[in-house]
Design an enzyme around this catalytic site. Structure first.
Site, PDB file in Angstrom:
ATOM      1  CG  ASP A   1      18.655  -9.079   3.317  1.00 40.79           C
ATOM      2  OD1 ASP A   1      18.594  -9.484   2.134  1.00 40.79           O
ATOM      3  OD2 ASP A   1      18.259  -7.955   3.671  1.00 40.79           O
TER       4      ASP A   1
ATOM      5  CE1 TYR B   1      15.239  -3.163  -1.924  1.00 38.88           C
ATOM      6  CE2 TYR B   1      16.446  -3.648  -3.932  1.00 38.88           C
ATOM      7  CZ  TYR B   1      15.893  -2.731  -3.070  1.00 38.88           C
ATOM      8  OH  TYR B   1      15.983  -1.401  -3.352  1.00 38.88           O
ATOM      9  CG  HIS B   2      18.195 -11.165  -2.247  1.00 41.91           C
ATOM     10  ND1 HIS B   2      19.410 -11.043  -2.866  1.00 41.91           N
ATOM     11  CD2 HIS B   2      17.276 -10.739  -3.154  1.00 41.91           C
ATOM     12  CE1 HIS B   2      19.251 -10.565  -4.095  1.00 41.91           C
ATOM     13  NE2 HIS B   2      17.958 -10.364  -4.297  1.00 41.91           N
ATOM     14  N   PRO B   3      15.804 -11.149   2.118  1.00 44.49           N
ATOM     15  CG  PRO B   3      13.905 -10.183   3.108  1.00 44.49           C
ATOM     16  CD  PRO B   3      14.854 -10.039   1.947  1.00 44.49           C
TER      17      PRO B   3
END
Ligand SMILES: Cc1cc2nc3c(=O)[nH]c(=O)nc-3n(C[C@H](O)[C@H](O)[C@H](O)COP(=O)(O)OP(=O)(O)OC[C@H]3O[C@@H](n4cnc5c(N)ncnc54)[C@H](O)[C@@H]3O)c2cc1C
Length: 509
Positions: free
Chosen positions: A293, A446-448
């Site tokens: 992430d 917000y990028h898992p």
């Protein structure tokens, strides 16, 4: 019985549903826990994002206490709606850098280089902004446009970044990613254009497409090593649907819930499944691992007067979400940018003082974490443990990011406005002090991604045709298959993965 049962109608699921139903001879079912939300005011309004976080259409996951962040638990929002996270996201349309995809291909994933992926990016796109046609599509379903106006203050931010050594770049998705300019966004006529609005709503009347909403998948069904269907609950009733013998189940529940559903179905690390009394169908140690992430925090400045934000929120605070963006390599020898910026007027939601912020995301984390079960209840969230900042390299990177962000924030272009650096503040100078500030303030970017990674090693979950190792009849097609997180936001990459995934599934027939 359906030819394709798609679990999860998010960014990837909506693309798959549209593309697979182009063939009139196949029947497609989409199972989605959420509901359509396209009519909701804060969904349509691009500035409504902050009102959606924590609302009923946010799964609102929370991470395990992060040791390197002083035990803080970080909110990890995900969209619970037809359209998934694209219904609550920031709408930035960023493909990443060619290096990202070439790196995936170099890991043994044939067909995933940048040259292979570019046609899929173009296929999705109805590009209405300025840019080079070689890199953009104009007749795809999803509108990509500029959001907001060029104003005096946005140009000041561009000038500030120029002073810090970044050249103006009007298209981060074109020939070059690096530079400073204006983000492209998934908006149509000034409103959010989610994956639902773009890909699935316009084709809902196709007779071969069935979309079940408020339908929560609880496990996959199996016969031997073949995945045969899906059990789901809707309105308190349990249903089982099957895929045709030559059909397939496609898991698109996103980077947190795709591995959860695999594990609940007996596909995952054997030891972990046994701990929960789940019968092991396939011992796949990589399921839930490789969670990557981006972190995100900002360097904030108080200004003498407001820099004319275009948006006033319900609580009276005035700000704009980052319209000006930048990508930078902190070291010219790097193959691709390792820092992303968003530069915006206002200090963010809830803040009424005048000011501006330089938000940073270190793009190449080396820490990786995991998704594990904490219960066999399919309604209970899995444990999300990103292990943020657990490598020395990541600590060094956050320090570099703050120093580079300050070069933009302190540029003379902003002299007339800037009063003082509010956060971290002028006293915070040493590497230790800066790292400490980040440990205390960082949140998720917000990028898992990456929890069912594509690859050839023993930790890979899917092969380069996105088939889950050890079973037949099952693919994973969503952000979880990324071997490494891309250099930027992850929605456009996920949509391209799904465009390609649809072709792969069609070819397999
Ligand atoms: C607040 C926020 C801001 C973001 N900002 C940006 C941005 O500006 N630009 C960008 O590019 N990216 C952004 N992202 C990231 C981007 O939106 C995601 O990477 C992308 O949407 C992931 O797509 P996906 O298909 O993998 O998962 P999702 O879109 O999350 O879809 C998964 C779907 O599966 C459903 N589901 C889950 N479990 C089940 C089940 N058991 N049964 C049935 N359905 C199920 C979910 O409800 C959901 O609809 C943001 C994300 C968030 C949360």
């Amino acid at each position: 019985m359906y030819d394709y049962v798609i679990v999860g109608g998010g960014s990837a699921g909506c693309v798959l549903a549209r593309r697979l139903t182009e063939d009139e001879s196949v029947d497609v079912l989409v199972l989605e826990s959420g509901e359509p939300q396209e009519e909701r005011e804060h969904v349509r309004d691009p500035n409504g994002v902050w009102e959606l976080l924590g609302s009923d259409i946010d799964w609102a996951f929370v991470t395990e206490p992060q040791e390197e962040l002083h035990g803080r638990q970080i909110k990890q929002p995900r969209g619970k709606a037809l359209g998934g996270s694209s219904v609550i996201n920031g709408m930035a349309y960023v493909r990443g850098h060619p290096y990202d995809y070439d790196n995936w291909a170099d890991q043994g994933n044939d067909g995933w280089s940048y040259d292979d992926m570019l046609p899929y990016f173009k296929r999705s796109e109805e590009f209405v902004a300025d840019g080079d046609e070689e890199y953009h599509g104009t007749d795809g379903p999803m509108s990509v446009d500029r959001r907001g106006q060029t104003t005096e203050y946005t140009e000041l931010f561009v000038e500030a970044a120029n002073e810090a050594g970044l050249e103006r770049n009007m298209d981060f998705n074109g020939e070059q990613q690096e530079g400073v300019g204006y983000y492209h966004s998934t908006v149509k006529d000034g409103e959010r254009h989610s994956a639902a609005a773009a890909f699935i709503m316009p084709v809902l009347d196709r007779p071969n497409l069935t979309v079940e909403t408020s339908a929560h998948a609880t496990r996959l069904t199996m016969e031997g090593d073949e995945v045969t269907g899906v059990v789901y609950e809707q309105d308190g009733e349990e249903h089982t649907v099957e895929a045709e013998p030559d059909g397939e189940v496609i898991l698109s529940a996103g980077a947190i819930q795709s591995p959860q559903l695999l594990m609940l179905s007996g596909i995952g690390p054997a030891e972990h499944l046994e701990e929960y009394g789940i019968g092991v169908e396939v011992d796949l140690p990589g399921v839930g691992r490789n969670l990557q992430d981006h972190l995100r925090w900002s360097v904030d400045y108080r200004s003498s007067e407001p820099l004319e934000p275009q948006h006033e929120a319900d609580d009276g605070s005035r700000y704009d979400t980052a319209l000006v963006g930048a990508f930078e390599r902190s070291d010219p020898d790097l193959p691709a940018p390792d820092i992303q910026y968003g530069i915006a007027p206002g200090l963010g939601p809830g803040e009424t003082e005048p000011g501006y912020t330089v938000t940073v995301l270190p793009l190449r984390p080396t820490s990786s974490g995991r998704i594990t079960l904490q219960s066999t209840d399919p309604y209970e969230a899995p444990k999300v443990d990103p292990q943020y900042m657990t490598t020395e390299k990541d600590v060094e990177d956050v320090v570099t990011c703050v120093r580079e962000a300050r070069e933009i924030g302190e540029a003379s272009a902003l002299d007339d406005y800037r009063e003082e650096e509010l956060r971290p503040g002028p006293d915070v100078q040493s590497a230790e002090e800066i790292a400490e500030f980040v440990r205390e303030t960082t949140v998720t970017g917000y990028h898992p991604v990456g929890t069912c990674k594509m690859g050839t090693d023993e930790m890979a979950v899917v092969d380069d045709r996105l088939r889950v190792y050890g079973v037949s009849g099952l693919r994973v097609v969503d952000s979880s298959i990324m071997p490494d997180v891309t250099s930027g936001n992850t929605n456009a990459p996920t949509i391209a993965i799904a465009e390609k995934g649809a072709d792969i599934a069609k070819e397999a027939r």
